[in-house]
Each structure stands twice: as C-alpha cells, then as structure tokens.
Design a protein around this motif. Structure first.
Motif, PDB file in Angstrom:
ATOM      1  N   GLY A   1       0.042  -0.797   0.369  1.00 21.45           N
ATOM      2  CA  GLY A   1       0.075   0.207  -0.252  1.00 21.45           C
ATOM      3  C   GLY A   1       0.837   1.514   0.298  1.00 21.45           C
TER       4      GLY A   1
ATOM      5  N   ILE B   1       2.362   1.769  -3.290  1.00 22.22           N
ATOM      6  CA  ILE B   1       0.713   2.013  -4.655  1.00 22.22           C
ATOM      7  C   ILE B   1       0.940   3.904  -3.931  1.00 22.22           C
ATOM      8  CG2 ILE B   1      -0.494   1.185  -5.663  1.00 22.22           C
ATOM      9  CD1 ILE B   1       0.929  -1.180  -5.951  1.00 22.22           C
TER      10      ILE B   1
ATOM     11  N   TRP C   1      -6.232   3.155 -12.297  1.00 24.75           N
ATOM     12  CA  TRP C   1      -7.222   2.383 -11.749  1.00 24.75           C
ATOM     13  C   TRP C   1      -8.751   1.718 -12.262  1.00 24.75           C
ATOM     14  CZ3 TRP C   1      -4.248  -1.135  -9.032  1.00 24.75           C
ATOM     15  CH2 TRP C   1      -3.183  -1.079  -8.327  1.00 24.75           C
TER      16      TRP C   1
ATOM     17  N   TYR D   1       0.540 -11.581  -4.981  1.00 24.03           N
ATOM     18  CA  TYR D   1      -0.740 -10.399  -5.007  1.00 24.03           C
ATOM     19  C   TYR D   1       0.620  -9.345  -5.275  1.00 24.03           C
ATOM     20  CZ  TYR D   1      -3.695  -6.653  -4.030  1.00 24.03           C
ATOM     21  OH  TYR D   1      -4.405  -5.570  -4.025  1.00 24.03           O
TER      22      TYR D   1
ATOM     23  N   ALA E   1      -3.684  -6.823  -8.600  1.00 21.96           N
ATOM     24  CA  ALA E   1      -4.743  -6.615  -7.905  1.00 21.96           C
ATOM     25  C   ALA E   1      -5.473  -5.248  -9.427  1.00 21.96           C
ATOM     26  CB  ALA E   1      -3.760  -4.690  -7.215  1.00 21.96           C
TER      27      ALA E   1
ATOM     28  N   THR F   1      -6.269   1.439   0.357  1.00 24.29           N
ATOM     29  CA  THR F   1      -6.710   1.622  -0.866  1.00 24.29           C
ATOM     30  C   THR F   1      -7.204   1.332  -1.950  1.00 24.29           C
ATOM     31  OG1 THR F   1      -4.492   1.685  -0.917  1.00 24.29           O
ATOM     32  CG2 THR F   1      -4.477   4.241  -1.022  1.00 24.29           C
TER      33      THR F   1
ATOM     34  N   LYS G   1     -10.287   1.689  -5.386  1.00 22.67           N
ATOM     35  CA  LYS G   1      -9.796   1.645  -6.381  1.00 22.67           C
ATOM     36  C   LYS G   1     -10.706   0.438  -6.745  1.00 22.67           C
ATOM     37  CE  LYS G   1      -5.423   0.119  -5.246  1.00 22.67           C
ATOM     38  NZ  LYS G   1      -3.962  -0.125  -4.650  1.00 22.67           N
TER      39      LYS G   1
HETATM   40  C1  LIG Z   1      -3.792  -1.162  -3.637  1.00 24.81           C
HETATM   41  C2  LIG Z   1      -2.677  -2.144  -4.181  1.00 24.81           C
HETATM   42  C3  LIG Z   1      -2.074  -2.411  -1.799  1.00 24.81           C
HETATM   43  C4  LIG Z   1      -2.964  -1.864  -0.927  1.00 24.81           C
HETATM   44  O1  LIG Z   1      -4.136  -1.440  -0.556  1.00 24.81           O
HETATM   45  P1  LIG Z   1      -4.869  -1.483   1.286  1.00 24.81           P
HETATM   46  O2  LIG Z   1      -6.299  -1.725   0.944  1.00 24.81           O
HETATM   47  O3  LIG Z   1      -4.127  -0.497   1.444  1.00 24.81           O
HETATM   48  O4  LIG Z   1      -4.390  -3.271   1.613  1.00 24.81           O
HETATM   49  C5  LIG Z   1      -1.759  -3.270  -2.144  1.00 24.81           C
HETATM   50  N1  LIG Z   1      -1.020  -3.939  -2.972  1.00 24.81           N
HETATM   51  C6  LIG Z   1      -1.426  -3.295  -3.810  1.00 24.81           C
HETATM   52  C7  LIG Z   1      -0.448  -4.502  -5.015  1.00 24.81           C
HETATM   53  C8  LIG Z   1      -2.760  -2.769  -4.192  1.00 24.81           C
HETATM   54  O5  LIG Z   1      -2.706  -2.497  -5.701  1.00 24.81           O
END
Ligand SMILES: *Cc1c(COP(=O)(O)O)cnc(C)c1O
Length: 729
Positions: free
Chosen positions: A141, A144, A433, A593, A598, A621, A625
């Motif tokens: 997070g 990103i 996104w 991941y 994502a 976040t 998205k």
């Molecule tokens: C957006 C994103 C995150 C952060 O997501 P959270 O909702 O804050 O956990 C983590 N990893 C990737 C690959 C993302 O695209």
C-alpha cells in the motif's frame, strides 16, 4: 486439516552477489527497432504509458503472449520480441499510426511541464514506489500510494520531484507450497531491463553521494525514473567500490537486519539530501512520506549549522521545521520504526553528532516519544514529528488515532485534540485504476479529457447519472469475464500435487462462473487484517457457497511478511480449508499479489471485502480502486470507509463503536458479516428484474462510481497536500 510448518526450511535465501557481476550496461541497452517503430523506445522510457490504456495496448498488441511472459515490462518486450513480429507490426499501417498518435499525445503532455521550467519546489521522500510492475520497487500500500502521488502530481503539473532507493532484489516473490506454506524468492533486477537512466553530471560522470557508517564511507549512485513530468531519483549502493556487505544495503526492500535498515534509511534520508545538492536543487518543502526518510532532517540541521556556525541546534530545528512535513501511515506503535539505541549509536559517529552541537544523550532523545523514559528506543516517527512543521495521518480517523498515540510527546497538552497532527485522506490515481472499458464509457459520455472532471465532484456525479444501467452492467460483466479468464490461467499453470490446497486444480476450465456473486479479498496477511474472520463459522459460510440458487465465490490474494510466521500460519490455514463441498470450485488464492493482480481483482469482482480490526486500518486504498470500477465495498467502518460509506454506495460491517476486547469485537463483526451477506448482499445481487439485470445492485454501483471516484482520487489528495500541507496555493 492442520498442516505442520515443515516447509519453513525451504525459505530461499537471496542469491549471492559474487555470481552476478554488476552490469550497468544492462540498463541502457536499446535495441534497434524498425524506423517507423523507433518511437516505442522513447515511449517506454517514461512511465506515462502505464496510465494510458492506449499506451499499454500499444505494447500488448505487439505480441500479447510475450507481454504476459515478460510481466508487462515494455523494455524486456522490445528486447526479446522476434524480428518477424517487429517486421509485421512495422508493415501494419494502422499500428504505426497508433504509435505516432500516442507519441504525439505524450509529447503534448510533456510540453506543459512546469518542473522543467522552474526547479522543483517539493522533494518527496519515500522508501518504496509502486509506479508499475515493471519497476519492482514496492511491497504494498505505501508504495502504490507513493506511485499514485507522483502520477497525480504529474497530471496536476505540481513542481515536485521524488527520492527513493533502488532495491536490487526488490520485494520477494511469493509461492505457496503443497503444504500451504509461503515460500519466498528474489529476482535480480539486473537481469531485466528497467526504464531507468543513470544520473550524470555536466562532465558526464555518474553522480555519487556517500554516507558514513562505522567510520567508512558507503557510496550510492543515482538512477532516474521518469513518471510523466515527475523525476524520481533512486539511490543504489550496488557499486564496485563498496564492500560486498555495503553493496547489499539497497539489496532487499524491508529485508535485512536492524543495522541494514538504519543504513538504508541513512542513504535515503541523508544521501537523498546530498543528492539534491549535487543536482543543484534546493526545495522549499521536504515531504517525508512515512518515517523511513526522517534522517534527512538531521542532514538539513547539519547543513544549517555549517552555514550558521554561531547558531545552536535549537536554531537549526527552527529552520529545518519550516521546510519539512511528515505523513504517518500506521496507527499502531509497533508499526513505526524504532531502533535500539546501541545499534543506532554505532551507526552515527560522534563527529556527526558533534556537528549538530549535541551530546550523545541529546541526540538519542530526538527519537524518544517520552523524554523522561531513558529506556525508549530511537523512533523515526518521534524524530519526524519533532523536526517537521506539519504531521498528518492518512484518514480522518487515523488523524484522531495518531493524536492519541503521540499525545505523550506533548507533556504540556492534557487533551489529544490539541496534538498538532492533522489528516489528509489517501486517494488513488483514477487513470491507473479505472478499467479501460469504463474509461471508454467516460470518454464517450464526457469527452477525452474525462479524468479532469474527477476534480469536480458535482459535475462528475451528474455525468455518471448519464450512464445507463446497461452501460454499467455490461462493462462490469466484461471485466468479470476477464477476471475469470485470468483466474483460470493463473491457477492452471500451478503444477498439481496432492491437491490439498484451494489453489491447486487438475482442470481449471470450469473454475468460477460469471453468474455467481464474486467476493474479492486481497491484502497483506497480518493478524489485524483478520483473514480468518470469514471462517469463524465454517458451516454457515459453506451453506452460502453451496447454495443451489444463489451461490457465492471468493478470490483471495496477499503476501505475508517473510519474517512473520504468525501471518504465514494464517495463510496456511486458509489453504487447508478443503471440505467436501463446492469450496474448491468456488474459492481460489492467487499467488504473488502485485499491481497487475490487484487490477484484475478490483475491476472484476462484484464485492470488495475488508475486515480489519478497528482502528488499525490507517486508510486502506484497494477499496477505493474497487469503488471506482463500480465494485461495491463491504467493509468494517474504519480508515477511508468511514468517510466514504453513505448506506447506498456499498455495505458496512458493524458500526462505529469498537470494543477493547478483541474476542468480543471479532465475534460481533463475524456475526455482522454473515448477516449482511445473507440478508442484504446476496438477495440484492440476485434480485434480477424483468429486464434481466439486478436493478437495485446497479443503482448502488452507480452511486459508488458517482460519489467515491472524486472523493478518493489522488488528484483530490495531492490538491489537499498542496493547500493544507505544502501551503503552496
Ligand atoms: C492498492 C494495493 C495495496 C494496498 O491495498 P490496501 O487496501 O491498503 O490493503 C497493496 N498491494 C497492492 C498490489 C495494491 O495494488
């Protein structure tokens, strides 16, 4: 079935340095392309392409299979694509015209750069940047968010530049063993092609900065990544003149021991300031995004005292505070870097501390939250809060929690409300996104410049009202099909073994159905994220999954920190759920991941679930998205969702009050989760009208698109930073 943690010993160590000589030429290798495709080299050198669907399509359409095999890295693509393929494309007039068209658009965009005209006024410091998968320089997070900050700063023409580190082995790649245990491996970025250029001075020599550690100098060279109009400088200690150990300082993101972390942060903070000077840049604002870069304030203090030999450290603090702002990203004390004072002392020479006109004890006190506690370690957040004129959390709730957390730094204050920590709620970069198919819809309804309208909430909402139910539902169905194809592909390639775990399938062609309500859950595996909440009552869950008329399917993804065995055990438990039901057909875990995964998930599922223990989610976040793609959030009221939820644009789990007892809270939230699924989400989703579509569901999707897109766009976030934190408007 419980599985022992047997495979722990298979954890892979990073490859040794000796086998891999530094080959700097790897970076500036450029293949000779057919004349009418040469612009692709230039396009690939600036990450602007990655937030324009046409930019991505240009590379993918060169050779779609290769594009996935080289993990969406255009430089690797251009290097490895077959000559025949290149020749075919160069003979395809329509393709060549698209390259020319995109190149012209890129040139127009860059021509408006204010950064070129004036020296950048804001220097943004962060330990990780998630600009695109082809620059593996992020873990999650925070990275990103930093990447999205740069992209919006570029789009808004903000005079900002950024500083970070170049990790040779990046963050780990995840594999799940047959026993369900996470295995880590690292890729050497020197084997691939990165869109970076060496930073050189006027004489053409590499720009090198150094920091001292245990009496010796550690050298770092700089690389430049172009993120639209923004320059991102990355420091790298992998130089022949450094010792083997020092070459690995910028080896692994969040790897290494305490001393490595301290030295990494010295390179980032102090080396970063020294780099600015070598580049002749004197910013008005230093933005420390998270505490990792807080040593920069010490370097700035040293500079001040060198320029003003008669001044005291207090004078230096006053001057440095005027220029520095700090953003904190975690609501838990344990999430903040705190170094043992002995290790820290060993990493700072008495000469350096003397140059600050401080005693050893005064120096160590800079990192203490409670000045009366001599046993406290050296915290990067207390240092940053002390040395910056502004500190902020990343959602309103997180601001409040941070004021309570750091009240102890302000003994004169009796009430946390007066603690000088504000908040700017995070946001995400809409063009990065929002799925291309929705971008096309917006381009059709609003115009090619649709993304500027995101900055005007009322006008945006009015425009989204103009989309028909069919527009929204068809776009969503297409994205769901793409997701299912992606899931089948990703789970197919996994070699099958005992088939004990949910991501191992003999035949994935029937896996997942586009007609079934699909819930996504992807985030770091950490205890407070409560991955296991969904499994509180397995029978109740399987009843929903197995329902003949209205079934549910789940897709999961996420990494556990390599040193966090508790988290790995949580993951292993998830893998071992293997009942004689439809669970295997209706639940998958996608390994490793990253941004690409994502994107598929937040665009293609129906519901995005989030169940952190309150109030531990600073913002979150990924839900933003999802919301921008009409995917309905189903989340505990924490972080950003407290501000976003309006009872129509998604679903809440539980209320705003939290109980101090974790067990009571978990039980209550699990009950709320099941009830909302059974009574609200499933019935609404499957309530198909005469017109063949779920009308109420689509109305909620439209509300999500209309209300949440502008509110949680990183354009809004960067504008807030400009006016409230940088004080530049
Ligand atoms: C957006 C994103 C995150 C952060 O997501 P959270 O909702 O804050 O956990 C983590 N990893 C990737 C690959 C993302 O695209």
């Amino acid at each position: 079935m419980e599985i022992a943690e047997t495979s722990q010993s298979t954890m892979q160590a990073a490859p040794s340095l000796e086998t891999k000589p530094v080959n700097e030429n790897n970076f500036d290798h450029v293949r000779k392309l057919p004349g009418n495709l040469e612009k692709l080299n230039e396009i690939s050198a600036n990450f602007y392409w990655c937030w324009r669907p046409e930019g991505i399509a240009l590379f993918r359409d060169l050779d779609p299979d290769l594009w996935d095999r080289c993990e969406q890295n255009p430089r690797v693509m251009l290097k490895t694509i077959s000559g025949l393929r290149l020749w075919q494309r160069s003979a395809d007039n329509r393709y060549v015209a698209r390259v020319d068209g995109f190149y012209d658009e890129f040139c127009r965009y860059m021509a408006e750069s204010s950064e070129r005209a004036t020296p950048p006024a804001i220097a943004y410091f962060c330990a990780e940047y998630g600009v695109h998968n082809s620059l593996p320089n992020y873990s999650g997070g925070l990275g990103i968010l930093a990447g999205d900050h740069l992209k919006s700063a570029s789009d808004l023409n903000v005079p900002l530049m950024a500083i970070g580190l170049l990790y040779r082995f990046g963050y780990f790649r995840q594999q799940i063993s047959h026993e369900g245990w996470q295995k880590e491996s690292y890729n050497d970025i020197f084997e691939s092609e990165l869109a970076l250029t060496p930073v050189v001075d006027d004489a053409g020599e590499r720009v090198i900065v150094s920091v001292k550690i245990r009496g010796r100098a550690v050298f770092a060279q700089a690389w430049l990544a172009r993120v639209g109009r923004i320059s991102l400088y990355l420091l790298d200690t992998n130089l022949g003149r450094n010792s083997e150990v020092d070459r690995l300082i910028t080896g692994h993101l969040y790897g290494g021991d305490t001393e490595t972390r301290i030295v990494q942060e010295k390179v980032l903070g102090m080396g970063g300031v020294r780099l600015l000077r070598k580049l002749g840049i004197d910013p008005a604002v230093y933005h420390l995004n998270e505490g990792h870069a807080a040593f920069s304030t010490l370097e700035l203090s040293k500079e001040f005292l060198e320029a003003h030999p008669d001044s005291t450290f207090a004078d230096a603090v006053e001057a440095v505070r005027e220029k520095c702002v700090f953003t904190t990203h975690t609501p838990v004390a344990a999430g903040n870097d705190v170094f043992p004072t002995t290790t820290l002392s060993e990493c700072f020479s008495s000469e350096f501390i003397g140059s600050l006109k401080l005693t050893q004890n005064e120096f160590l006190a800079l990192g203490r939250a409670d000045l009366s506690d001599n046993t406290e370690g050296f915290g990067m957040s207390p240092l940053a809060i002390r040395m910056c004129r502004s500190a902020n959390g990343v959602s309103e709730k997180h601001g409040e929690v941070s004021r309570q957390l750091w009240l102890k730094m302000f003994p004169d204050l009796s009430d946390s409300g007066a603690v000088p920590i504000t908040s700017v709620t995070n946001g995400v970069h809409a063009p990065t996104w929002i799925a291309p198919i929705f971008q096309d819809l917006y381009a059709g309804h609003i115009g090619i410049d649709w993304s500027s309208l995101v900055r005007d909430p009322a006008a945006w909402a009015a425009a989204v009202e103009g989309l028909s139910d069919g527009d929204i539902w068809n776009a969503h169905r297409s994205l769901k099909s793409l997701l299912i194809a992606f899931i089948r592909e990703r789970t197919k390639t996994k070699d099958t073994g005992s088939k004990d775990t949910i991501n191992e399938h003999e035949d994935t062609r029937q896996l997942f159905s586009p007609d079934v309500l699909t819930i996504g859950f992807a985030r770091r595996v950490a205890a407070y994220k409560r991955w296991d909440l969904l499994f509180t009552d397995i029978e109740r869950l399987l009843k929903m999954v197995d329902d003949a008329e209205r079934p549910v399917q789940f897709v999961f993804a996420g990494k556990a920190h390599p040193q966090d065995n508790t988290a790995k055990t949580i993951l292993q438990k998830l893998m071992s759920i293997n009942h004689d039901s439809n669970w295997q057909r209706r639940a998958v875990f996608i390994e490793d991941y990253d941004q690409e995964i994502a994107r598929y998930l937040v665009q293609g599922v129906d519901v995005w679930m989030n169940v952190p223990r309150r109030p531990m989610e600073a913002s979150g976040t990924s839900g933003m998205k999802a919301a921008m793609n009409g995917v309905l959030n189903f989340s505990v009221l924490d972080g950003w969702w407290i501000e976003g939820y309006n009872e129509v644009n998604g679903f809440a789990i539980g209320g705003l009050d939290a109980d101090d007892d974790d067990a009571i809270m978990d039980a209550a939230d699990a009950e709320a989760l099941y009830q909302t699924l059974e009574k609200e989400i499933i019935p609404t989703y499957y309530d198909i009208g005469d017109n063949g579509v779920p009308t109420e569901w689509i109305a909620r999707m439209r509300d999500s698109l209309a209300t949440l897109t502008p509110q949680f766009s990183s354009d809004r976030m960067v504008a807030d930073y400009l006016s409230n934190i940088y004080n530049m408007t």
